[in-house]
Design an enzyme around this catalytic site. Structure first.
Site, PDB file in Angstrom:
ATOM      1  CE  LYS A 256      31.760 -63.498  57.228  1.00 60.87           C
ATOM      2  NZ  LYS A 256      32.124 -62.656  58.363  1.00 60.87           N
TER       3      LYS A 256
ATOM      4  NE  ARG B 251      33.242 -58.145  65.936  1.00 62.04           N
ATOM      5  CZ  ARG B 251      32.361 -58.704  65.093  1.00 62.04           C
ATOM      6  NH1 ARG B 251      32.775 -59.279  63.967  1.00 62.04           N
ATOM      7  NH2 ARG B 251      31.091 -58.699  65.355  1.00 62.04           N
TER       8      ARG B 251
HETATM    9  N1  URA Z   1      28.353 -63.154  61.287  1.00 58.75           N
HETATM   10  C1  URA Z   1      29.487 -62.577  60.847  1.00 58.75           C
HETATM   11  O1  URA Z   1      29.997 -62.952  59.802  1.00 58.75           O
HETATM   12  N2  URA Z   1      30.030 -61.601  61.559  1.00 58.75           N
HETATM   13  C2  URA Z   1      29.496 -61.153  62.704  1.00 58.75           C
HETATM   14  O2  URA Z   1      30.039 -60.245  63.291  1.00 58.75           O
HETATM   15  C3  URA Z   1      28.304 -61.757  63.179  1.00 58.75           C
HETATM   16  C4  URA Z   1      27.742 -62.756  62.444  1.00 58.75           C
END
Ligand code: URA
Length: 438
Positions: free
Chosen positions: A189, A170
């Site tokens: 996460k 990304r």
């Molecule tokens: N922090 C993340 O972990 N992912 C994102 O897409 C944007 C900020």
């Protein structure tokens, strides 16, 4: 796989709703590498334009979590808590917050990310400490957590591996600012690491992925809904990213500033925002009143007790803890040069987006997936919005590897600075608080 990846991409491209089986098949193709990088990037772009329904988002997030292990901490120990920012410039809050909350008595099993686009990443910052490992095996991560009260790693083959791949792609395919992709990335996460309470620092303003406060608020509510569905008790703060947080932008420079903050010094905005987020985190984890934790949190900063936690964290994660007492031992750039303002007046803007890209251009961030970053380079801002300046006064210090890069950074930074006759309105650090449970 029983579905063709290109068919799934086509359906999303055309605005159709994917089934659970299709999302699961695509994700498993990413994991076993039967889906190519080009197809992952195309999928991300299709989601960028078409979005995901709440159900699709839930399934995607769940699949990212199950691409690795999911930690849980039902051992009767301290509550687990964490924070995550949606991406900022000079945002080193995590480096201060994790040891601070650990010293307070909470557990912070933090899985962070690398720099995305013009924003910095906690992992890149930590890795500017010589030897610091952010790819610890899970067993070691849990040992560090048990010993220090916090541990800080990235997505690894064992934990949220899929987010690691999507995240890197990304970054280089202009698909970061997508509400569902940001939400899935962050919440996956936090669910995988086993946080039971979470504070989301949702940025708005020039340097944020969603500059408009109403878009940022929409991101916040998507994040809150998703976190709640996945069993994480979250609150969100909408915070300003019109100018960088603190003064330092760039990896080692930011570690140095975080160490100063943990010593009770450092920029006022960094300290203030860290204390705000930590107060939210304590309140979310323990149920106490928002203001109740603040005196003790301040005390931990001023006494240096949080810094001692950070020292232990650095040691146990393989880093050279000499940087704590001697920040000059952090990597330093060979060229330092100051930028002065040609105008007198008040600083109206030091555009965080431009400062962020200047830092990337100096080498502090990536242009391609495989790029190595330079830990030493970056920018120090010597003024904040509202500072009164005189013509000829230094406003920034550039830390560069080469003279050409320093010259290019100077040009870009000069254009990012606006000085005006009238004192501007200084944006509030926290615009709004969004409680999770409504
Ligand atoms: N922090 C993340 O972990 N992912 C994102 O897409 C944007 C900020």
């Amino acid at each position: 796989m029983s579905f063709l990846p290109q068919e799934i991409i086509r359906r999303k491209r055309d605005g159709e709703t994917l089934t659970e089986a299709e999302i699961a098949a695509f994700v498993s193709g990413v994991s076993d590498e039967s889906v190519s990088e080009g197809q992952i990037a195309a999928f991300a772009m299709a989601v960028y334009f078409r979005g995901l329904s709440a159900d699709e988002l839930h399934v995607l997030t769940r699949e990212i979590v199950t691409s690795g292990r999911r930690l849980s901490f039902d051992d009767g120990g301290p509550p687990t808590v964490d924070k995550h920012s949606t991406g900022g410039v000079g945002d080193k809050v995590s480096l201060v917050l994790a040891p601070l909350l650990a010293e307070y008595g909470l557990r912070v099993p933090m899985i962070s990310g690398r720099g995305l686009a013009h924003t910095g990443g906690t992992l890149d910052k930590l890795e500017s400490i010589p030897g610091f490992r952010t790819d610890l095996p899970l067993l070691r991560f849990e040992q560090v957590l048990a010993e220090v009260g916090c541990a800080m790693v990235g997505q690894t083959p064992e934990i949220a591996p899929l987010d690691g791949r999507l995240y890197a792609l990304r970054d280089v395919t202009a698909t970061v600012p997508s509400i569902p992709l940001v939400a899935a990335s962050i919440v996956s996460k936090k669910v995988a690491e086993g946080a039971s309470a979470l504070v989301l620092d949702v940025k708005y303003g020039k340097g944020a992925f969603f500059p408009d406060p109403s878009d940022a608020e929409q991101l916040a509510s998507t994040l809150l809904d998703l976190a709640r569905e996945m069993g994480v008790d979250a609150t969100a703060l909408l915070t300003s990213m019109d100018e960088p947080l603190g003064q330092a932008v760039g990896n080692a420079l930011e570690v140095r500033e975080a160490i100063a903050c943990l010593r009770g010094d450092g920029p006022a905005d960094l300290r203030e925002l860290t204390l705000e987020i930590c107060s939210e985190a304590v309140s979310a984890a323990t149920g106490c009143d928002l203001e109740a934790a603040r005196p003790r949190l301040s005390e931990i900063l001023d006494s240096g007790a949080g810094l001692e936690r950070f020292r232990r964290l650095v040691e146990l994660q393989g880093g050279d803890a000499r940087v704590i007492d001697d920040p000059d031992s952090l990597p330093a750039a060979p060229i330092r040069t100051e930028l002065t303002t040609p105008d007198s007046g008040f600083v109206r803007e030091f555009d965080a987006l431009e400062v962020g890209w200047t830092s990337v251009m100096l080498g502090a961030g990536r242009r391609g997936v495989a790029d190595q970053i330079d830990p030493a380079v970056g920018v120090e801002l010597l003024v904040k919005i509202g500072t009164e300046v005189e013509a000829g006064q230094p406003v920034a210090r550039i830390h560069a590897r080469t003279a050409e890069q320093a010259a290019a950074a100077r040009k870009r930074l000069s254009a990012a600075l606006t000085v005006s006759d009238q004192a501007p309105r200084v944006p509030p650090l926290v615009l709004k608080r969004l409680p999770g449970q409504v």
